[in-house]
Design an enzyme around this catalytic site. Structure first.
Site, short mmCIF file in Angstrom:
data_model
loop_
_atom_site.label_atom_id
_atom_site.label_comp_id
_atom_site.label_asym_id
_atom_site.label_seq_id
_atom_site.Cartn_x
_atom_site.Cartn_y
_atom_site.Cartn_z
N GLY A 1 8.60 3.80 0.19
CA GLY A 1 8.71 5.38 1.22
C GLY A 1 10.74 5.56 0.59
N GLY B 1 11.12 2.22 3.67
CA GLY B 1 10.74 0.46 3.51
C GLY B 1 9.16 0.95 2.29
N ILE C 1 1.07 -0.95 0.24
CA ILE C 1 -0.04 -0.42 0.07
C ILE C 1 0.98 1.44 0.08
CG2 ILE C 1 -2.03 -0.94 0.98
CD1 ILE C 1 -0.82 0.39 3.75
N ASP D 1 6.19 16.02 10.36
CA ASP D 1 6.01 16.66 9.12
C ASP D 1 4.57 16.75 8.91
OD1 ASP D 1 6.26 16.35 6.47
OD2 ASP D 1 6.69 14.61 6.50
#
Lengths: 198, 989
Positions: free
Chosen positions: B102, B105, B99, B217
C-alpha cells in the site's frame, strides 16, 4: 511598492533556467529491445503478483529498475547508459499502462476488483487519477514544453528521481524541480483536480 | 496557448512562487499588468499547485493499481520467481510471502520464527524511503490504536517493533477469508445470513467507536469472512484517534478513502467522526442487499465527483436500486430495510443513526419482526419525556450532609491558612459540632429529613446567637446557603446568601475575593430560580472580580465560568455557554491536570452544552472522556462514575439508542444503590432515568416498577416541589397513555401540569408539553371540551416561548378536538393553518405537509364539503407519491384516508385498488408495526364486499377487525371517518 524589484527577479529567472541547448533523449528504443523490455516488465510484474497473492498496486518504480538490472548487459542496451535506459523503460511503461487503461475502459469492468488483505488503503485512490486523461494532458503539455513533457513521463511512469532526471537532462536539480512543479500544476489544472478544495 | 505564451506563464509562475508569501499578490499584479488573461492563467496554475502533492500521491497509486491490473490480465503462466523475502526474519517473525502493498508499506504473510508457538500473522513493514517522521509518527500511532482493539470481529494487533534498519513493523492477525461480497455471492447467502454478517461488522465498529477509534475507510473489501463464517474488519491502519491531541483534520494528502463509500463530510475533507463510519456501514449494507453501489463507482471516481453526485441527487432506496441480477428479491428490502439503509446514509451526520449499535438494533428488530426505530413519528400527538441532566452536586439528603461537612471543613482549612482568621475557624468548627451533635441517626427518621432539619435548626441557632462575629456569621450563612442549594431549597438559601453579602460589605477589611464569592453564590441561586435578568450582572461581576484578584486558573475563576455558562445555557445562548465552558475546561486542565477527577466535571458540563447545541456526536465522545477519567481515577464503582454513566445513558436515550442506554443506566443504578443505599434520592434519579429508557423500549412493566420506586423515594426524601417528582409523575402518566389506559393517566397528567405551572410558569416548554399530554389523554377519554381548553392555551402560549411560532401539530390537535364537537368550520381553519405552516417550513413536497393535508381533508369531509375533501385527500397522496419516488415514505398512510373517503361515498370501485395496494404494502411486513392501518383496511374491504353482495364474507372480515380494534380503548378517535362509523355501526346491530 517597488515594481523593479520583481522585474529583476524575472530577469534572473530567465537567465538561470533556460538552457542554451537541450539534451535530447527522445529516441525510441529499438523495436526488439522494446519487446524485451515489455516482456521483462510483464514477467517481473506477474512474478510480484503471484508472490504477493493479490496486492492492489505494484511498485512500478521498482519494476522499471528491475528491468534495467535484468537487461542492461544485453548487447543492444549496453551502449545506452542507465539513465537513458530508464527513461526509455518509463516510456514503455507509459504505453503499456495507458493502453491497458484504455482497453479496460472499453471492456467496462463489471465492478471493482475485489482486493483482499490489509493493503488496499489506496484502492480508492486508483480511481482519482484517470490514466487515459493523464496521458492526454501529458501530450498537451509536451506540445507546449517538450522538456517538461519528458520529465513528467519519466517521473510519473518510470518513477525516476529528480536527481536522475537532472542527470538525463543535464540540468540542475533545482531547475528540474521548478519544471516539475509547473508541470504538476498544469496537469492538475488540466485534469480538473484543482476545482474543489482538498 | 502556444509555447511562447506558456513560457511567459512559467516565468510569472516561478517569480510568484519564489516571492515571499505576503508579497505574492503584489508580484502577480505587477508582472501581469495589463494582461488579465495571463493573470488568470497563472492564478489557475497557482491554485492547482496547492493540490499538486495530492495529485502526485494519487498518480502514484493510479499507476501502481493499473500496473497490478495489467499484470493480472497478462497471460497466465505461473512464474516461480524467487521470493526475495522468503525466510527473511523480522523480529520474532519469518516472512513467507508478500500479500499486499500500500501507500505506506508492504504486508507479508509471516510465521512465528522463534518457535515460541505456532502462529501466522500479517506483518506490515513500513516501506524503505517512506520512514519520514510523519509516517513514522502515524505508524506508531496506528500501532497504539490497534493494540487497544481486541474484538472477535476485528483483525487485531499481535506484536510490533522495529527491524534492524530502524523501520517499524507490526504483526496483525492473519485473516484467511474471502471479502464480504465474494463470500455472500459464493454462498448465495440469504437475507438473514447477510444481515447477520453485517451485524458482526456493526459490533466491531461499535466496539472501536467505544475506544474512540474511527475506521474511516469501511468498505466491502475491508471485511473478510473466514471459513468459520466470522466477519472480520480489516485495516484499522487509517483510523484516527478521536481524542488525538493534535486534533484537527489530517491534511488532504493523507485522505485514504474510497469515494464510493465515503460520507459527504469526508469527501469535503471535513473532520471525520463516528457518523462517518455509520455512513460507510450504510453504503456497505446498501451493496450487500441490493448488489448495487449507493454511489455508482464508475461515476464517483474522485471525491469531488462523488460529492457532486451526492449533493445533486436523491439516493434511490436499495429495493429500487436492485437490478436484474440482484442478490435478493427487491420486495424483501422494501419498507423497513430501505428505511434503515437510507437513515444510515443521510447526508446530514446528525440524522444518521447515532451509533453503530443503533443501526444494528434496528436490523435486529427487523429480523425479529419488531417495529424499527427509524420510522417517522405518526402525526398528531407526541408524548415527550422531560430531559434530565445529571450533575454532581444536584444532590440531596445524605449527600448534602456530606457536602456540608466538606464545605465546612474546607472553610476551616481556608481559615487556618490565614492566621488572622483563627477565630473564624474556631467559631465555624464549634458551629459545625453544634450542628451535628443532634445528627445521630438513631434520633432521626431518615437521613434526608435530618439534613434539612439540621440546617433549619442550625440557621435558627445562628440567627439567635448575637455573639457571632460578622465574618464568621457570613461564612456560616454562605455554607448553609450552599447546602440548601444542593437540596434544591433555593428559597431558603437565597436570603441567607444575601445576608452574608450584606455582612461582608459592611466590613471594609473583608477581602474582595470573599465578596466575589458571595456575588457568585447569589447570582447562581437567582439563575437556579430562573431570574436571569438579576442573576446576570452578579455572575459576570463576580467573574470579573475574581479574574482581577486571583491567580490565573484559580478554581474560583473556573467555578465562576461554569456558572456564567449555566446562565447562558439557561437563556438559550449555547454559543456563549460553549465559549465560557471551553475556557473553564482549559483552565481546569491546566490547574488540575488533563486526567484529573476535578477536570472530569467540567468535561461533563462542556459535553452537556454540546448536546444542547445539537453537536451530539461530539458530546458523546466527550461524555466518554469524562467517564474514562473517572473510571481510571476512581475505579468502576465510584459515585462519580455513576454520574458519568447517567449522563452518557441519558444522552444515548435522547439519541434514540435505547438499547445501548439501558445497560449503562442499569450500571449507574447498581453503583448508586450500593454507594447511597436503595432509598436515597440519588438512587432514585438513576431509577428515573432508567425508567425513561424502559419506556422507550416499550418495557412498560419495568418502567412502572422503576418509576414508582423512584417516586416513592422522592416523596419521602425530597422537598415536595422538587422537579424530579414531576418527572416521575410524567413518566407514569405517559406510560399509562401508551398503554391506552387514559382514565388512570388523567389524574397523573393533571398533577404534572399543576406542578409544572407552579414551578416553571405557564409558558415554559415543559408546562406546554404537560398540557399537550393531558389534552391527549382527555381527548382519548372523550372529554373533548376539557381538551379543547388546554389546546387553545397551548396555541396562545407556544409562540411566545420558542420564538418559532405555533406548531402545526398543535393546530391539528385542536382541530381534531373541534371536529369531535361538531365545530367543523373552525376545525377547517385550524387545519388550513397547519397546512400553511408546514408548507412554509418544509415546502409543498414534505411528509408533514401531506399529513396536514390529510387532516384538512378529514375536516372538510366531516363538514360535508366533499369536493374539497376529495381534492385534498388526493393532493396528500400525490405528495406522498412524489416523496415515495425518492424517500423512505410509505404510501399506505396516504392511500388509506383516500380509500376511507371513497368507501364512505360508496365508491368501492375506486377504493378497492387502493385497499389492495395497502395490503400488498403491509402484508409482507408481519408482524405489523402499524396494525391499525391493516385493521382499518380490513373494515373497508369488508364494506366493499358487502356492497358487492358478498354480505357474509364481508361481515366475517369486519367482525374480525372489530374484535381486534375494540381491544384498544379510545381507538375510535384515531380512526378515519368511515372506519370509525363502521366500527361503531356494529354496536347498533
Amino acid at each position: 511598492m517597488a515594481p523593479w524589484r520583481y522585474a529583476i527577479k524575472c530577469a534572473a529567472t530567465n537567465a538561470d533556467e533556460v538552457p542554451a541547448t537541450m539534451t535530447r533523449v527522445t529516441g525510441e528504443l529499438p523495436q526488439d529491445l522494446f519487446e524485451r523490455v515489455y516482456q521483462e516488465l510483464r514477467r517481473i510484474a506477474r512474478g510480484q503478483r503471484h508472490a504477493a497473492g493479490s496486492p492492489v498496486t505494484l511498485d512500478t518504480t521498482a519494476l522499471v529498475h528491475e528491468v534495467y538490472l535484468k537487461l542492461h548487459d544485453a548487447p543492444d542496451a549496453k551502449s545506452i547508459g542507465r539513465a537513458h535506459f530508464l527513461s526509455l523503460a518509463a516510456r514503455a511503461m507509459r504505453q503499456i499502462l495507458v493502453d491497458h487503461a484504455r482497453a479496460r475502459g472499453r471492456i467496462k469492468r463489471g465492478g471493482d476488483a475485489i482486493v483482499t488483505g490489509l493493503n488496499d488503503r489506496v484502492a480508492g485512490a486508483d480511481d482519482v487519477v484517470d490514466l487515459v486523461a493523464l496521458d492526454a494532458a501529458l501530450t498537451r503539455l509536451a506540445a507546449l514544453d517538450e522538456r517538461a513533457g519528458q520529465l513528467v513521463e519519466w517521473r510519473i511512469f518510470g518513477g525516476l528521481e529528480i536527481a536522475e532526471i537532472a542527470q538525463l537532462q543535464e540540468l540542475t536539480e533545482r531547475t528540474v524541480f521548478r519544471d516539475w512543479r509547473r508541470a504538476r500544476a498544469f496537469l492538475v489544472r488540466e485534469l480538473g483536480l484543482a476545482d474543489t478544495q482538498a | 496557448m502556444d509555447t511562447k505564451r506558456w513560457q511567459r506563464i512559467c516565468e510569472v509562475f516561478d517569480a510568484v512562487v519564489d516571492a515571499p508569501q505576503d508579497e505574492r499578490a503584489e508580484v502577480l499584479k505587477c508582472l501581469c499588468a495589463g494582461d488579465a488573461e495571463l493573470r488568470r492563467e497563472v492564478e489557475a496554475l497557482l491554485a492547482a499547485d496547492i493540490r499538486a502533492n495530492t495529485f502526485e500521491h494519487y498518480a502514484d497509486s493510479a499507476r501502481g493499481g493499473m500496473a497490478a491490473d495489467w499484470a493480472d490480465a497478462a497471460d497466465e503462466s505461473a512464474d516461480e520467481s524467487a521470493d526475495e523475502f522468503a525466510y527473511k526474519r523480522v523480529g520474532p517473525w519469518r516472512l513467507l510471502r508478500e500479500i499486499g502493498r500500500g501507500g505506506m508499506g508492504v504486508v507479508y504473510l509471516a510465521e512465528r520464527a522463534d518457535g515460541a508457538f505456532e502462529q501466522n500473522a500479517a506483518l506490515k513493514l513500513v516501506k524503505r524511503g517512506m520512514d519520514s517522521d510523519a509516517v513514522l509518527a502515524r505508524f506508531l500511532r496506528e500501532r497504539q490504536i490497534l493494540a487497544r482493539l481486541q474484538h472477535p470481529h476485528i483483525a487485531h494487533l499481535i506484536d510490533g517493533g522495529f527491524v534492524a534498519d530502524g523501520r517499524p513493523y507490526f504483526a496483525m492477525e492473519y485473516v484467511e477469508g474471502k471479502p464480504l461480497l465474494v463470500h455472500c455471492a459464493a454462498l448465495h447467502a440469504n437475507l438473514r445470513e447477510r444481515l447477520e454478517l453485517f451485524l458482526d461488522v456493526c459490533a466491531a465498529v461499535q466496539f472501536a467507536h467505544g475506544q474512540l477509534i474511527v475506521h474511516r475507510d469501511i468498505k466491502p473489501s475491508n471485511i473478510l469472512v473466514t471459513a468459520a463464517g466470522d466477519a472480520k474488519l480489516l485495516d484499522f491502519g487509517i483510523a484516527k484517534l478521536l481524542d488525538d491531541s493534535q486534533g484537527g483534520t489530517i491534511d488532504a494528502q493523507q485522505r485514504p478513502m474510497t469515494p464510493a463509500f465515503a460520507a459527504p463530510e469526508q469527501l469535503r475533507g471535513e473532520p471525520v467522526t463516528t457518523a462517518t463510519d455509520i455512513y460507510a456501514l450504510g453504503a456497505v449494507l446498501y451493496e450487500l442487499l441490493s448488489g448495487a453501489r449507493a454511489l455508482a463507482s464508475a461515476n464517483a471516481t474522485t471525491p469531488e465527483a462523488a460529492l457532486r453526485m451526492l449533493e445533486a441527487g436523491v439516493l434511490a432506496p436499495p429495493s429500487r436500486a436492485a437490478g436484474m441480477d440482484a442478490p435478493l428479491p427487491p420486495r424483501l428490502l422494501r419498507g423497513d430495510l430501505d428505511t434503515i439503509v437510507l437513515k444510515a446514509l443521510q447526508r446530514d451526520p446528525q440524522r444518521r443513526y447515532a451509533t453503530a449499535e443503533a443501526l444494528a438494533g434496528d436490523l435486529r428488530r427487523f429480523l425479529a419482526g419488531q417495529p424499527i426505530a427509524a420510522r417517522r413519528d405518526r402525526a398528531g400527538y407526541r408524548l415527550r419525556k422531560f430531559v434530565g441532566r445529571h450533575r454532581l452536586g444536584v444532590a440531596a439528603s445524605t449527600l448534602a450532609v456530606l457536602a456540608l461537612i466538606a464545605a465546612l471543613s474546607f472553610a476551616v482549612w481556608q481559615a487556618r491558612e490565614k492566621a488572622r482568621q483563627a477565630t473564624v475557624s474556631d467559631r465555624v468548627t464549634q458551629f459545625l459540632i453544634g450542628l451535628f451533635s443532634g445528627a445521630d441517626p438513631e434520633h432521626t427518621r431518615g437521613a434526608s429529613v435530618t439534613a434539612q432539619d439540621l440546617l433549619d435548626a442550625g440557621t435558627q441557632r445562628l440567627h439567635a446567637d448575637t455573639q457571632v462575629a460578622p465574618d464568621v456569621r457570613a461564612r456560616l450563612l454562605q455554607t448553609v446557603a450552599t447546602t440548601y442549594t444542593d437540596l434544591g431549597l433555593y428559597d431558603r438559601a437565597l436570603p441567607l446568601a444575601q445576608q452574608a453579602l450584606a455582612l461582608l460589605r459592611r466590613d471594609p477589611a473583608q477581602a474582595n475575593a470573599d465578596i466575589a464569592a458571595s456575588l457568585d453564590q447569589i447570582g447562581n441561586l437567582l439563575r437556579l430560580k430562573a431570574d436571569y435578568a438579576q442573576a446576570e450582572p452578579l455572575l459576570r461581576n463576580a467573574l470579573a472580580m475574581r479574574r482581577a484578584l486571583l491567580p490565573v486558573d484559580d478554581p474560583a475563576i473556573i467555578e465562576s465560568l461554569d456558572h456564567v455558562a449555566a446562565l447562558d445555557s439557561a437563556k438559550g445562548d449555547f454559543k456563549g455557554a460553549d465559549a465560557a465552558l471551553a475556557q473553564a475546561l482549559a483552565a481546569a486542565q491546566r490547574h488540575y491536570g488533563e486526567g484529573a477527577t476535578e477536570t472530569a466535571r467540567y468535561i461533563d458540563d462542556y459535553a452537556s452544552n454540546l448536546d444542547d447545541m445539537g453537536k451530539r456526536t461530539e458530546a458523546l465522545k466527550i461524555y466518554r472522556q469524562a467517564l474514562a477519567i473517572r473510571e481510571k481515577n476512581l475505579g468502576p464503582d465510584d459515585a462519580e462514575v455513576a454520574t458519568s454513566l447517567l449522563n452518557l445513558g441519558s444522552h444515548l436515550d435522547a439519541s434514540g439508542d435505547y438499547a445501548a442506554a439501558a445497560p449503562l443506566l442499569e450500571r449507574a443504578l447498581a453503583i448508586r444503590a450500593k454507594v447511597y443505599g436503595p432509598h436515597h434520592p440519588l438512587t432514585g434519579f438513576a431509577q428515573l432515568a432508567l425508567a425513561g429508557v424502559y419506556q422507550d423500549l416499550s418495557r412498560f412493566d419495568d418502567e412502572e416498577k422503576q418509576a414508582r420506586s423512584a417516586l416513592a423515594i422522592f416523596r419521602a426524601s425530597l422537598p415536595p416541589e422538587h422537579p424530579q417528582i414531576t418527572d416521575a409523575l410524567n413518566l407514569l402518566a405517559t406510560t399509562a397513555m401508551s398503554r391506552r389506559n387514559f382514565t388512570d393517566s388523567i389524574p397523573l397528567a393533571q398533577e404534572v401540569l399543576a406542578r409544572s405551572r407552579k414551578a416553571l410558569g405557564d409558558t415554559h416548554p415543559d408546562t406546554l408539553t404537560a398540557k399537550n399530554n393531558l389534552a391527549y389523554a382527555l381527548y382519548h377519554a372523550g372529554r373533548y371540551a376539557d381538551a379543547e381548553v388546554l389546546q387553545r392555551e397551548v396555541i396562545a402560549q407556544v409562540g411566545a416561548d420558542n420564538g418559532q411560532g405555533v406548531d402545526a401539530t398543535d393546530c391539528e390537535n385542536l382541530a381534531n378536538t373541534l371536529m369531535k364537537q361538531g365545530k367543523f368550520a373552525e376545525a377547517i381553519s385550524y387545519e388550513q393553518r397547519a397546512v400553511a405552516i408546514q408548507t412554509q417550513r418544509e415546502g409543498e413536497v414534505s411528509g408533514n405537509t401531506a399529513v396536514a393535508l390529510v387532516g384538512l381533508a378529514v375536516a372538510e369531509e366531516l363538514a360535508g364539503t366533499n369536493a374539497d375533501a376529495e381534492r385534498d385527500f388526493r393532493a396528500a397522496l400525490a405528495v406522498g407519491e412524489k416523496l415515495h419516488a425518492s424517500h423512505d415514505i410509505d404510501l399506505f398512510q396516504w392511500r388509506l384516508p383516500l380509500a376511507d373517503f371513497l368507501v364512505g361515498r360508496e365508491r368501492c370501485a375506486e377504493a378497492e385498488p387502493l385497499l389492495d395496494a395497502i395490503v400488498t404494502e403491509l402484508k409482507p411486513r408481519e408482524p405489523l408495526r402499524d396494525p391499525l392501518a391493516l385493521l382499518e383496511t380490513q373494515l373497508l374491504q369488508g364494506q366493499c364486499l358487502i356492497a358487492a353482495k358478498h354480505k357474509a364474507q364481508g361481515e366475517v372480515l369486519q367482525n374480525d377487525a372489530r374484535v381486534q380494534l375494540r381491544k384498544m380503548p379510545g381507538i375510535e378517535v384515531d380512526l378515519y371517518a368511515t372506519t370509525a362509523r363502521l366500527l361503531a355501526a356494529h354496536g347498533k346491530n
